[in-house]
Write a protein that holds these residues in place. Structure first.
Motif, PDB file in Angstrom:
ATOM      1  N   PRO A  59       0.044   3.020  -3.723  1.00 41.75           N
ATOM      2  CA  PRO A  59      -0.443   1.719  -4.214  1.00 41.75           C
ATOM      3  C   PRO A  59      -1.677   1.851  -5.106  1.00 41.75           C
ATOM      4  CG  PRO A  59      -1.102   2.054  -1.940  1.00 41.75           C
ATOM      5  CD  PRO A  59      -0.216   3.212  -2.286  1.00 41.75           C
ATOM      6  N   ASN A  60      -1.852   0.873  -5.990  1.00 41.96           N
ATOM      7  CA  ASN A  60      -2.993   0.828  -6.876  1.00 41.96           C
ATOM      8  C   ASN A  60      -3.528  -0.600  -6.932  1.00 41.96           C
ATOM      9  OD1 ASN A  60      -1.219  -0.569  -8.680  1.00 41.96           O
ATOM     10  ND2 ASN A  60      -0.463   1.428  -9.411  1.00 41.96           N
ATOM     11  N   ALA A  61      -4.448  -0.847  -7.845  1.00 42.15           N
ATOM     12  CA  ALA A  61      -5.071  -2.171  -7.919  1.00 42.15           C
ATOM     13  C   ALA A  61      -4.046  -3.262  -8.216  1.00 42.15           C
ATOM     14  CB  ALA A  61      -6.168  -2.165  -8.981  1.00 42.15           C
ATOM     15  N   ALA A  62      -3.085  -2.941  -9.084  1.00 38.99           N
ATOM     16  CA  ALA A  62      -2.075  -3.944  -9.436  1.00 38.99           C
ATOM     17  C   ALA A  62      -1.175  -4.275  -8.244  1.00 38.99           C
ATOM     18  CB  ALA A  62      -1.233  -3.443 -10.615  1.00 38.99           C
ATOM     19  N   THR A  63      -0.727  -3.246  -7.523  1.00 40.23           N
ATOM     20  CA  THR A  63       0.133  -3.505  -6.359  1.00 40.23           C
ATOM     21  C   THR A  63      -0.645  -4.192  -5.238  1.00 40.23           C
ATOM     22  OG1 THR A  63      -0.309  -1.279  -5.461  1.00 40.23           O
ATOM     23  CG2 THR A  63       1.599  -1.534  -6.909  1.00 40.23           C
ATOM     24  N   ASN A  64      -1.937  -3.881  -5.127  1.00 40.29           N
ATOM     25  CA  ASN A  64      -2.752  -4.570  -4.122  1.00 40.29           C
ATOM     26  C   ASN A  64      -2.850  -6.058  -4.412  1.00 40.29           C
ATOM     27  OD1 ASN A  64      -3.234  -2.262  -2.655  1.00 40.29           O
ATOM     28  ND2 ASN A  64      -5.225  -1.847  -3.585  1.00 40.29           N
ATOM     29  N   ARG A  65      -2.969  -6.401  -5.681  1.00 36.01           N
ATOM     30  CA  ARG A  65      -3.017  -7.822  -6.032  1.00 36.01           C
ATOM     31  C   ARG A  65      -1.694  -8.510  -5.718  1.00 36.01           C
ATOM     32  NH1 ARG A  65      -6.108  -5.902 -10.454  1.00 36.01           N
ATOM     33  NH2 ARG A  65      -4.226  -5.765 -11.745  1.00 36.01           N
ATOM     34  N   PHE A 168       8.443  -4.252  -0.205  1.00 41.40           N
ATOM     35  CA  PHE A 168       7.201  -3.564  -0.553  1.00 41.40           C
ATOM     36  C   PHE A 168       7.094  -2.219   0.135  1.00 41.40           C
ATOM     37  CE2 PHE A 168       5.274  -8.013  -1.242  1.00 41.40           C
ATOM     38  CZ  PHE A 168       5.597  -7.968  -2.598  1.00 41.40           C
ATOM     39  N   TRP A 169       7.630  -2.119   1.337  1.00 38.86           N
ATOM     40  CA  TRP A 169       7.608  -0.836   2.057  1.00 38.86           C
ATOM     41  C   TRP A 169       8.425   0.208   1.292  1.00 38.86           C
ATOM     42  CZ3 TRP A 169       5.795  -0.720   7.469  1.00 38.86           C
ATOM     43  CH2 TRP A 169       5.833   0.567   8.008  1.00 38.86           C
ATOM     44  N   ARG A 170       9.599  -0.182   0.837  1.00 41.55           N
ATOM     45  CA  ARG A 170      10.447   0.757   0.099  1.00 41.55           C
ATOM     46  C   ARG A 170       9.846   1.128  -1.258  1.00 41.55           C
ATOM     47  NH1 ARG A 170      16.682  -0.791   0.158  1.00 41.55           N
ATOM     48  NH2 ARG A 170      16.681   1.319  -0.737  1.00 41.55           N
ATOM     49  N   LYS A 171       9.108   0.201  -1.846  1.00 41.14           N
ATOM     50  CA  LYS A 171       8.478   0.478  -3.145  1.00 41.14           C
ATOM     51  C   LYS A 171       7.198   1.295  -3.008  1.00 41.14           C
ATOM     52  CE  LYS A 171       9.381  -1.352  -6.692  1.00 41.14           C
ATOM     53  NZ  LYS A 171      10.160  -0.933  -7.874  1.00 41.14           N
ATOM     54  N   GLY A 172       6.722   1.467  -1.779  1.00 39.17           N
ATOM     55  CA  GLY A 172       5.507   2.250  -1.567  1.00 39.17           C
ATOM     56  C   GLY A 172       4.229   1.503  -1.853  1.00 39.17           C
ATOM     57  N   TYR A 173       4.245   0.174  -1.689  1.00 35.99           N
ATOM     58  CA  TYR A 173       3.065  -0.633  -2.011  1.00 35.99           C
ATOM     59  C   TYR A 173       2.029  -0.646  -0.886  1.00 35.99           C
ATOM     60  CZ  TYR A 173       5.233  -2.722  -6.172  1.00 35.99           C
ATOM     61  OH  TYR A 173       5.793  -2.934  -7.397  1.00 35.99           O
ATOM     62  N   PHE A 174       2.388  -0.160   0.295  1.00 34.84           N
ATOM     63  CA  PHE A 174       1.495  -0.242   1.444  1.00 34.84           C
ATOM     64  C   PHE A 174       0.816   1.094   1.686  1.00 34.84           C
ATOM     65  CE2 PHE A 174       4.705  -3.480   3.237  1.00 34.84           C
ATOM     66  CZ  PHE A 174       4.059  -4.525   2.591  1.00 34.84           C
ATOM     67  N   THR A 175      -0.483   1.027   1.984  1.00 36.82           N
ATOM     68  CA  THR A 175      -1.174   2.202   2.498  1.00 36.82           C
ATOM     69  C   THR A 175      -0.811   2.381   3.968  1.00 36.82           C
ATOM     70  OG1 THR A 175      -3.113   0.904   3.125  1.00 36.82           O
ATOM     71  CG2 THR A 175      -3.087   1.826   0.900  1.00 36.82           C
ATOM     72  N   ARG A 176      -1.275   3.459   4.548  1.00 33.78           N
ATOM     73  CA  ARG A 176      -0.946   3.715   5.947  1.00 33.78           C
ATOM     74  C   ARG A 176      -1.519   2.632   6.855  1.00 33.78           C
ATOM     75  NH1 ARG A 176      -1.993   9.442   9.160  1.00 33.78           N
ATOM     76  NH2 ARG A 176      -0.996   8.820  11.119  1.00 33.78           N
ATOM     77  N   SER A 177      -2.767   2.237   6.605  1.00 35.07           N
ATOM     78  CA  SER A 177      -3.376   1.189   7.425  1.00 35.07           C
ATOM     79  C   SER A 177      -2.713  -0.161   7.193  1.00 35.07           C
ATOM     80  CB  SER A 177      -4.872   1.096   7.131  1.00 35.07           C
ATOM     81  OG  SER A 177      -5.099   0.754   5.766  1.00 35.07           O
ATOM     82  N   MET A 178      -2.310  -0.424   5.941  1.00 33.08           N
ATOM     83  CA  MET A 178      -1.671  -1.696   5.626  1.00 33.08           C
ATOM     84  C   MET A 178      -0.299  -1.811   6.303  1.00 33.08           C
ATOM     85  SD  MET A 178      -2.007  -4.588   4.203  1.00 33.08           S
ATOM     86  CE  MET A 178      -3.515  -4.234   3.327  1.00 33.08           C
ATOM     87  N   LYS A 179       0.391  -0.705   6.465  1.00 28.97           N
ATOM     88  CA  LYS A 179       1.682  -0.745   7.158  1.00 28.97           C
ATOM     89  C   LYS A 179       1.512  -1.252   8.586  1.00 28.97           C
ATOM     90  CE  LYS A 179       3.962   2.962   4.556  1.00 28.97           C
ATOM     91  NZ  LYS A 179       4.516   4.337   4.621  1.00 28.97           N
ATOM     92  N   GLY A 180       0.481  -0.783   9.260  1.00 24.72           N
ATOM     93  CA  GLY A 180       0.232  -1.246  10.615  1.00 24.72           C
ATOM     94  C   GLY A 180      -0.086  -2.733  10.662  1.00 24.72           C
ATOM     95  N   ARG A 181      -0.880  -3.199   9.688  1.00 26.53           N
ATOM     96  CA  ARG A 181      -1.228  -4.624   9.655  1.00 26.53           C
ATOM     97  C   ARG A 181       0.005  -5.492   9.419  1.00 26.53           C
ATOM     98  NH1 ARG A 181      -6.698  -5.148   5.934  1.00 26.53           N
ATOM     99  NH2 ARG A 181      -7.888  -3.454   6.892  1.00 26.53           N
ATOM    100  N   VAL A 182       0.821  -5.084   8.476  1.00 23.67           N
ATOM    101  CA  VAL A 182       1.989  -5.891   8.124  1.00 23.67           C
ATOM    102  C   VAL A 182       2.985  -5.934   9.281  1.00 23.67           C
ATOM    103  CG1 VAL A 182       3.976  -5.999   6.593  1.00 23.67           C
ATOM    104  CG2 VAL A 182       1.712  -5.557   5.650  1.00 23.67           C
TER     105      VAL A 182
END
Length: 408
Positions: A59-65, A168-182
């Protein structure tokens, strides 16, 4: 002399003609032209295949937005579910659907026979027997559609969380910590649905020794509302944190105090909104319709009428309304103090706007609450007051996000 000159001329002409013939064959050869084109295309392809770090870094700034906007949108759907649930409670429609099916109930009754069968099921439960024994089928359809709409909105919320999560998971938009939150948010949505049916069941139970009107348990109602508010806060907080840019300010003692002050104020806003569930569950807004006094006294006689004393805070309508008043006054006082303290500091413009909006909304919410009480809880005004609590909570989260984003 003539013979050698003639030989030299013929030899030169043959060499020139041979070169021209070779050049002609070279240009006209299909094999050679194909080899040249292949060589050029290979060079172009290799040049175009040079990896660019910005294109593959996710993920990057664009995917985070993008993820942030999705979570903020989901939090908006949660707001719709809470507001619709409040209107369902105010119109006394929550017990109209006496069973729960994940898929089957998505299609409401269509024919007259189906409606009559659904109405007959409702007639077997206490709410119809005690309160609505004169209800017509047309009136039943209204309360049925109110509860059905609330349940369908809940399913929409679930899809809005789960389907984009998979994408978003398949596209790789989540960081490791974000996966847990989602994953936690999606699980909380499922839990919220089960808790809603658990709450409704409490209002369908027969209570032979009780002469009170049928209603859902105020404890389960508070749990249902509280879990929805937690889901909303977590989604909005995460979404805003991904979307809002970072402020650049030095970390001072005043800023640390302001952060703690804002966190405590936000917790008070949440607690006041949660106490509204006990007010709604016990119809406590109808016991003392005066302000600032409760009747003729500041402290009514039946404030601690139940025994043990602790029971009054959750089951005595007078005490519940009194607590809600005290929490509301404490909340608006804390927000006012936060506003005055923030004026002494140099903050980013966006943070100042957030605190100012929070302060204005707090006084508006107090006005809505007093008006609802004095007018004996009319449904439109009561629904607006409940929506105002969500608006106030939203602004409190915005303030917390702005202050958290200040660089340490």
């Amino acid at each position: 002399m003539l013979l050698p000159s003639l030989r030299a001329f013929v030899s030169c002409g043959c060499r020139t003609a041979g070169k021209r013939l070779q050049q002609g064959n070279y240009q006209r050869s299909p094999l050679r032209q194909w080899l040249v084109r292949r060589e050029k295309s290979t060079v172009i392809a290799e040049a175009g295949a040079t990896p660019t770090p910005a294109a593959v870094s996710v993920p990057n700034a664009a995917t985070n937005r993008i993820v942030g906007r999705w979570l903020v949108g989901c939090s908006g759907l949660v707001v719709g579910a809470v507001v619709l649930g409040g209107v369902t409670r105010l119109t006394e429609s929550g017990l109209s659907m006496v069973d729960w099916h994940l898929v089957k109930e998505m299609k409401p009754p269509q024919s007259q026979a189906e409606w009559e069968a659904e109405f007959q099921k409702y007639q077997q439960y206490p709410e119809f027997k005690i309160m609505n024994h004169n209800m017509t089928l047309t009136e039943f359809k209204f309360i049925f559609y109110m509860e059905w709409g609330h349940r369908m909105w809940g399913r929409l919320v679930g899809l809005a969380y789960i389907l984009p999560t998979v994408y978003f998971w398949r596209k790789g938009y989540f960081t490791r910590s974000m996966k847990g939150r989602v994953l936690g948010l999606c699980g909380f949505v499922f839990f919220q649905g089960l808790l809603g049916w658990y709450m409704v069941k409490s209002g369908l139970e027969e209570k032979p020794n009780s002469y009170d009107i049928p209603r859902v348990s105020q404890y389960r109602l508070a749990a249902h509302l509280g879990s929805a508010l937690l889901l909303y806060c977590a989604s909005l907080w995460t979404g805003l944190s991904l979307m809002l840019p970072t402020h650049k300010l030095p970390n001072t003692r005043q800023l640390t105090v302001l952060r703690r002050f804002a966190a405590g104020t936000g917790g008070l806003v949440f607690l006041t909104a949660l106490s509204g569930a006990f007010v709604a569950g016990l119809d406590a807004g109808l016991v003392y319709n005066s302000f600032p006094k409760m009747g003729e006294r500041w402290l009514p006689d039946d404030l601690l009428a139940f025994s043990p004393t602790l029971k009054n805070f959750f089951e005595n309508p007078t005490t519940v309304q009194f607590d809600h008043r005290i929490l509301a006054i404490g909340t608006v006082t804390a927000i006012t103090g936060l506003f005055l303290y923030s004026r002494k500091m140099r903050l980013p413009q966006r943070a100042k706007i957030a605190i100012s909006c929070l302060t204005a909304m707090a006084y508006l919410q107090v006005g809505l609450g007093i008006s609802t009480l004095l007018l004996y809880v009319p449904t439109p005004l009561a629904a607006t007051h409940q929506s105002g609590s969500l608006a106030l909570l939203t602004l409190a989260i915005w303030v917390l996000t702005e202050l958290r984003r200040v660089a340490k």
